[in-house]
Design a protein around this motif. Structure first.
Motif, PDB file in Angstrom:
ATOM      1  N   UNK A  51      68.319  20.787   6.921  1.00 19.43           N
ATOM      2  CA  UNK A  51      69.236  20.929   8.056  1.00 19.43           C
ATOM      3  C   UNK A  51      68.444  20.903   9.366  1.00 19.43           C
ATOM      4  N   UNK A  52      68.792  20.030  10.310  1.00 15.55           N
ATOM      5  CA  UNK A  52      68.088  19.989  11.599  1.00 15.55           C
ATOM      6  C   UNK A  52      68.289  21.284  12.381  1.00 15.55           C
ATOM      7  N   UNK A  53      67.299  21.716  13.134  1.00 16.29           N
ATOM      8  CA  UNK A  53      67.450  22.927  13.961  1.00 16.29           C
ATOM      9  C   UNK A  53      68.611  22.776  14.947  1.00 16.29           C
ATOM     10  N   UNK A  54      69.378  23.821  15.110  1.00 18.91           N
ATOM     11  CA  UNK A  54      70.544  23.762  15.988  1.00 18.91           C
ATOM     12  C   UNK A  54      70.166  23.515  17.444  1.00 18.91           C
ATOM     13  N   UNK A  55      68.949  23.925  17.821  1.00 14.79           N
ATOM     14  CA  UNK A  55      68.539  23.747  19.217  1.00 14.79           C
ATOM     15  C   UNK A  55      68.345  22.278  19.604  1.00 14.79           C
ATOM     16  N   UNK A  56      68.311  21.378  18.609  1.00 12.84           N
ATOM     17  CA  UNK A  56      68.201  19.953  18.921  1.00 12.84           C
ATOM     18  C   UNK A  56      69.536  19.361  19.365  1.00 12.84           C
TER      19      UNK A  56
END
Length: 391
Positions: free
Chosen positions: A10-15
């Motif tokens: 899962x990609x980091x949400x901050x991206x």
């Protein structure tokens, strides 16, 4: 990217949102005066495309990056050219202008690029930015080849840069808004106008041959039959040979590349400056090109692999230029070329994409394939207007 390089993590949400990213795995810039642009104009595909200017083009020299000169006059003022070399460089560029006007009177027949450099007493630094930053040559082998090709490339760069200046742009490079995926999409739209048929997301199970000659492509229990097939090496593993490997790194940044002063850029690191046999290419794109959300930047680094060791070590000089890196995705891909010209079996295979950050070598491959398929040179003549009797 996370599906391909991080096993679906899962990609980091901050991206930010996934939908705001349109990242090309192999980004390549177009030059406003190059052959591929002429093809886009000739075919009228440009009506389906929007382009964004690349803010700057730079070259690495002695541990620093410098703007690539946009005009012959700018070249003679650049710190890339030593004081004693400025007049010699000016003489070289003046010669190119004369040769462009009247090639017969200022012939290059029988001369290598090394001969021309020697004739104008250009030192290694001057040769380097002319050959690698302007002519976009891949390595030093070009010096032993006929000078005509390199001189034509320098002229094309200069004319493209001059056109960019007329448009208030500081770089001759452009990039499709929303990424390179818009190029095949634009050709698909044009093909549809001429009743072209598309089979999207269709697996190729077999390239069908009869008596050694191509007759069709099978997908499941259906076969699309044709006289010829054109494709990249991934479909024809038995018809290609490996010629090398390319290292590519995609980096997500929160700031532009330091010392470029721009939100988009190309940087070429010539092989002599970094102790390698091949150049390293760095590109940077941003929300200006509509490929990522505002506040982020996508940098890519590519080069030909020269060892079997850690790929990050081979591109370390390029990584060092980027500053803090939020995320990095590194890959090493094999490079292939066709083993035959395709005229015997009607299977025409392209070359793999190389490490360059521009489309010059791709257009060379397009011309080569056109020659193999039709037996003629690719000549873009004036097309008749719609409604013309010859249309």
């Amino acid at each position: 990217l996370y599906e391909r390089f991080r096993d679906g993590a899962e990609p980091p949400k901050e991206l930010g949102r996934e939908r705001d990213y349109l990242i090309d795995l192999i980004p390549k810039f177009l030059m406003t005066g190059e052959g591929l642009i002429k093809v886009l104009v000739y075919t009228n595909v440009v009506r389906y495309l929007e382009f964004s200017a690349i803010a700057t083009s730079m070259v690495y020299n002695s541990g620093k990056i410098y703007k690539v000169p946009s005009t012959p006059g700018e070249a003679t003022m650049s710190p890339l050219v030593g004081v004693l070399q400025k007049l010699k460089a000016r003489s070289f560029f003046e010669f190119l202008q004369k040769w462009q006007t009247d090639p017969a009177a200022h012939g290059l027949e029988g001369k290598t690029m090394a001969d021309v450099y020697s004739e104008y007493s250009l030192n290694e630094d001057t040769q380097e930015f002319i050959g690698h930053a302007m002519a976009l040559q891949l390595d030093e082998k070009y010096k032993k080849k006929a000078a005509r090709d390199t001189c034509q490339r320098v002229i094309m760069y200069a004319s493209s840069a001059a056109r960019a200046l007329d448009d208030n742009r500081s770089s001759p490079y452009i990039y499709p808004q929303y990424g390179l995926g818009d190029l095949p999409q634009a050709f698909a739209r044009l093909s549809a106008v001429y009743a072209g048929t598309f089979m999207l997301d269709t697996p190729v199970d077999e390239v069908v041959r009869e008596d050694g000659v191509f007759v069709g492509v099978r997908s499941g229990d259906k076969t699309a039959r044709a006289k010829q097939v054109i494709g990249d090496p991934s479909y024809f593993r038995n018809d290609v040979r490996k010629t090398g490997r390319v290292i590519r790194a995609i980096c997500i940044l929160r700031e532009p590349i330091p010392k470029t002063g721009a939100d988009s850029a190309q940087i070429i690191l010539p092989q002599r400056q970094i102790g390698r046999e091949h150049d390293i290419y760095v590109t940077c794109l941003s929300s200006q090109q509509k490929i990522c959300p505002a506040g982020f930047y996508v940098a890519s680094i590519s080069t030909i692999a020269e060892t079997s060791g850690d790929p990050k070590e081979e591109i370390a000089a390029g990584l060092k230029l980027l500053g803090p890196i939020e995320q990095i995705f590194v890959s090493v891909s094999d490079v292939y070329e066709p083993v035959s010209d395709g005229t015997q079996d009607n299977v025409f295979v392209s070359r793999s994409y190389d490490a360059t950050s521009h489309f010059e070598t791709v257009y060379d491959d397009v011309k080569d394939m056109y020659r193999r398929i039709t037996g003629k040179e690719l000549v873009l003549q004036q097309r008749p207007e719609v409604g013309d009797a010859s249309a």
